[in-house]
Design a protein around this motif. Sequence first.
Motif, mmCIF file in Angstrom:
data_model
loop_
_atom_site.group_PDB
_atom_site.id
_atom_site.type_symbol
_atom_site.label_atom_id
_atom_site.label_comp_id
_atom_site.label_asym_id
_atom_site.label_seq_id
_atom_site.Cartn_x
_atom_site.Cartn_y
_atom_site.Cartn_z
ATOM 1 N N SER A 22 0.822 -1.205 0.000
ATOM 2 C CA SER A 22 0.000 0.000 0.000
ATOM 3 C C SER A 22 0.857 1.256 0.000
ATOM 4 O O SER A 22 0.594 2.197 -0.745
ATOM 5 C CB SER A 22 -0.905 0.016 1.225
ATOM 6 O OG SER A 22 -1.806 -1.047 1.189
ATOM 7 N N SER A 23 1.898 1.275 0.834
ATOM 8 C CA SER A 23 2.703 2.490 0.942
ATOM 9 C C SER A 23 3.368 2.832 -0.393
ATOM 10 O O SER A 23 3.495 4.003 -0.744
ATOM 11 C CB SER A 23 3.746 2.327 2.036
ATOM 12 O OG SER A 23 4.459 1.149 1.840
ATOM 13 N N ILE A 81 0.757 4.345 -2.792
ATOM 14 C CA ILE A 81 0.441 5.723 -2.414
ATOM 15 C C ILE A 81 1.562 6.659 -2.863
ATOM 16 O O ILE A 81 1.307 7.745 -3.373
ATOM 17 C CB ILE A 81 0.173 5.811 -0.895
ATOM 18 C CG1 ILE A 81 -1.080 4.998 -0.557
ATOM 19 C CG2 ILE A 81 0.012 7.255 -0.449
ATOM 20 C CD1 ILE A 81 -1.279 4.716 0.913
ATOM 21 N N ALA A 130 1.272 7.215 -6.619
ATOM 22 C CA ALA A 130 -0.044 7.592 -7.159
ATOM 23 C C ALA A 130 -0.030 8.932 -7.878
ATOM 24 O O ALA A 130 -0.653 9.092 -8.925
ATOM 25 C CB ALA A 130 -1.075 7.611 -6.032
ATOM 26 N N LYS A 176 -6.367 4.224 1.863
ATOM 27 C CA LYS A 176 -5.764 5.402 1.224
ATOM 28 C C LYS A 176 -5.290 5.135 -0.205
ATOM 29 O O LYS A 176 -4.959 6.068 -0.927
ATOM 30 C CB LYS A 176 -4.555 5.874 2.045
ATOM 31 C CG LYS A 176 -4.920 6.425 3.395
ATOM 32 C CD LYS A 176 -3.651 6.765 4.169
ATOM 33 C CE LYS A 176 -3.870 6.744 5.655
ATOM 34 N NZ LYS A 176 -2.623 6.533 6.399
ATOM 35 N N VAL A 177 -5.239 3.875 -0.601
ATOM 36 C CA VAL A 177 -4.772 3.553 -1.943
ATOM 37 C C VAL A 177 -5.704 4.129 -3.008
ATOM 38 O O VAL A 177 -5.260 4.613 -4.037
ATOM 39 C CB VAL A 177 -4.628 2.017 -2.093
ATOM 40 C CG1 VAL A 177 -4.543 1.613 -3.548
ATOM 41 C CG2 VAL A 177 -3.414 1.548 -1.329
ATOM 42 N N ASP A 204 -7.807 9.634 -1.534
ATOM 43 C CA ASP A 204 -6.807 10.540 -0.991
ATOM 44 C C ASP A 204 -7.254 11.012 0.400
ATOM 45 O O ASP A 204 -8.315 11.612 0.534
ATOM 46 C CB ASP A 204 -6.669 11.735 -1.945
ATOM 47 C CG ASP A 204 -5.521 12.640 -1.535
ATOM 48 O OD1 ASP A 204 -5.115 12.569 -0.359
ATOM 49 O OD2 ASP A 204 -5.034 13.402 -2.393
ATOM 50 N N ARG A 207 -9.134 8.730 -5.817
ATOM 51 C CA ARG A 207 -8.017 8.871 -6.753
ATOM 52 C C ARG A 207 -8.495 8.324 -8.086
ATOM 53 O O ARG A 207 -8.671 7.110 -8.247
ATOM 54 C CB ARG A 207 -6.807 8.071 -6.265
ATOM 55 C CG ARG A 207 -6.200 8.574 -4.970
ATOM 56 C CD ARG A 207 -4.961 7.733 -4.697
ATOM 57 N NE ARG A 207 -4.546 7.817 -3.302
ATOM 58 C CZ ARG A 207 -3.662 8.699 -2.842
ATOM 59 N NH1 ARG A 207 -3.126 9.581 -3.638
ATOM 60 N NH2 ARG A 207 -3.310 8.685 -1.568
ATOM 61 N N ASN A 247 -6.456 5.351 -9.731
ATOM 62 C CA ASN A 247 -5.997 4.203 -8.948
ATOM 63 C C ASN A 247 -7.117 3.200 -8.692
ATOM 64 O O ASN A 247 -8.230 3.568 -8.334
ATOM 65 C CB ASN A 247 -5.402 4.666 -7.626
ATOM 66 C CG ASN A 247 -3.955 5.078 -7.794
ATOM 67 O OD1 ASN A 247 -3.672 6.214 -8.160
ATOM 68 N ND2 ASN A 247 -3.056 4.142 -7.592
#
Lengths: 390, 298
Positions: A112-113, A116, A119, A138-139, A142, A149, A152
């Motif tokens: 995930s990090s 992000i 992105a 959060k992926v 936002d 997003r 995404n």
Amino acid sequence: MSKTRFAKLVSVMVGVLMVAGLAAGCGGGQQADVIKLGANLEMTGGNATFGQSATNAAKLAITEVNAKGGVLGKQLTLVVADNKSEAAEAANAMQKLVTQDKVVAVIAPIASSSVIAAAQVNADNKVLAISPTASNPKVTVDPNSGKVRDFNFRAAFIDSFQGSVMATFAQKSLSAKTAAVYIDNSSDYAKGLGQFFQETFEKNGGKIVASEAYLAKDTDFKSTLTKIKSQNPDVVFVPGYYQEVGMIIKQARELGLTVPFLGGDGWDSAKLPEIGGAQALNNSFFSNHYSPDDNSAAVKTFVEAYKKEYNQTPDAFAALSYDATMMVIEAIKRANSADPVKIKEELAKTKDYQAVSGLITFNATHDPVKSAVIIEMKDGKQTFKEKVNP
Amino acid sequence: MDSSSLIVQFGQQLINGISLGSIYALIALGYTMVYGIIRLINFAHGDIYMVGAYAGYFATSVFKFSFVPALLFSMATAAILGMTIEKVAYRPLRSAPKIAILIAAIGVSLFLEYSGMLLVSPQPRTFPAVFNAEIYNVGGLIINSQQVVILVVSLLLMVILTYVVQQTKMGKAMRAVSFDTDAARLMGIDVDRVISFTFGVGSALAAAAGVLVGIYYNSIDPLMGIMPGLKAFVAAVLGGIGSIPGAMLGGTMLGVIEALVSGFWSSTFRDAVAFGILIIILLWRPTGLLGKNIREKV
């Protein structure tokens, strides 16, 4: 020196202009006979085994489609960029894929990090990125603006869903009235799962009798397990990763705590029975994206094809990456164009797509609404227990 | 909760705590002995414990040794490693300022951790089951045969160590060096040999702890030494650094405190309480519980 730097600058600008040209719908940038897909995956570093499975599966999907004549009369190719399991490298790899290689869509990182971090790059260049496995909210949304997003997507269900699936499973299938929650306090993933398990369990009339925490890399859990045992819960929910979970279940059984243990997809590893012991793991269940033992036609076909190609049973990372790649290819077909923005628009409209990991429909936040699979550990082997629909 | 189940729970937590504490004590002994002799906090000690665990792992899984030979093999490997480290990294710095040798110790620690990751991969490994874990239920208290083995082996090693330090010629030399290095040298004691011996014994004890932990928790990895190393350092300071009975007391206390805090309060406070107690004891008794109140030589 300054000349080469200027040349570089110009080439980057031309690259950006070309992508912008594509985005505007001119379609001039793509080479005539191939359509390029990008893969921004963990080929080296701490998550290398995950990235390897995902890349294998994406390649398999492309080989299969090419064998049937490709899409729009063109062959597909996969351009792989290694993000070294690091967030900053993931942004660089994304930059390279969209500006230099000019791919039309990207199978984006596992973690995930990393998704992000990258992105902004794919959004600025108007190229979609679909992560096979990233589960953090959060992926696709936002957190600063609260907006979706636009470019995404993901192929995996999000953490909140897994937590509530396990709570429902505990209450309906195991008739649990009380539960203990034992969380890895150093992981957002575990905390999210724990929170949604607790909410669902209590909403359906259950009672959480103990809520404890540990930290990744801990080795001694007996004191806390003794405390949990004294509260007599019907089930214990441990949404952590396999290394600690294995030790927790082993030590719990040694203390005579025989109730079922439940968890999430972080348990999915061949190391789990090695660490925990096959015997101790009996009577424990976890939710996952798919099971290779599932009898559905989609799973059977995929498992056979993957085994034939790579001589091993595909894990959940492989299944999700295959699904992500196939959904993008479907979107290209429906868009009838290799224009990145049109592909994105079609992908967002995906509805009731029969993927390996279930029937997928994207909701408004680009998260798939689909079923989860419950796996039971039996004598050290993962066995398919049941499928839970959302 | 009624009072009888509370007593059972308390007893169970004591058992959990003592088996954890005897591990800390074994590691703390190495810290305390090295500090007692050359006033060095050997930060690489926790990583020697890790190497010991891997030596035990290879002895049991590759050479198919049984428990006692594997334990001895691992202790011997670690003793050689400890003596080599002392000779290569610490001895040349013995007359340098204290801070240089301390930083060398941190360097050795990182060197062992990351060469470990390179050589044996960062993935955790499962320790083979050397003997089965029999579980005994004594009036509601659950005791595991592995816990018994940990306790017995730790006690045995501590008794042997006490005998060596108190009764043998080498032990006398160690005490003399720790009391006054220069005077000991003048009296004809080979100081280098004594220091080397101390590193060897300390490392062997840490390796024994590593093998016991490997068997007990079943999983080892190259960074496993960091936290127990720190905890053992705390245990050594708690009991009075430089004092052998102090290290045993400090280790056991730390284990029991941790078990009681996570058992009756919350596991997230466990480390905070352990280190908090350390700070309080240092404020109240700067030399630790069993430390002698002597001024350090200049």
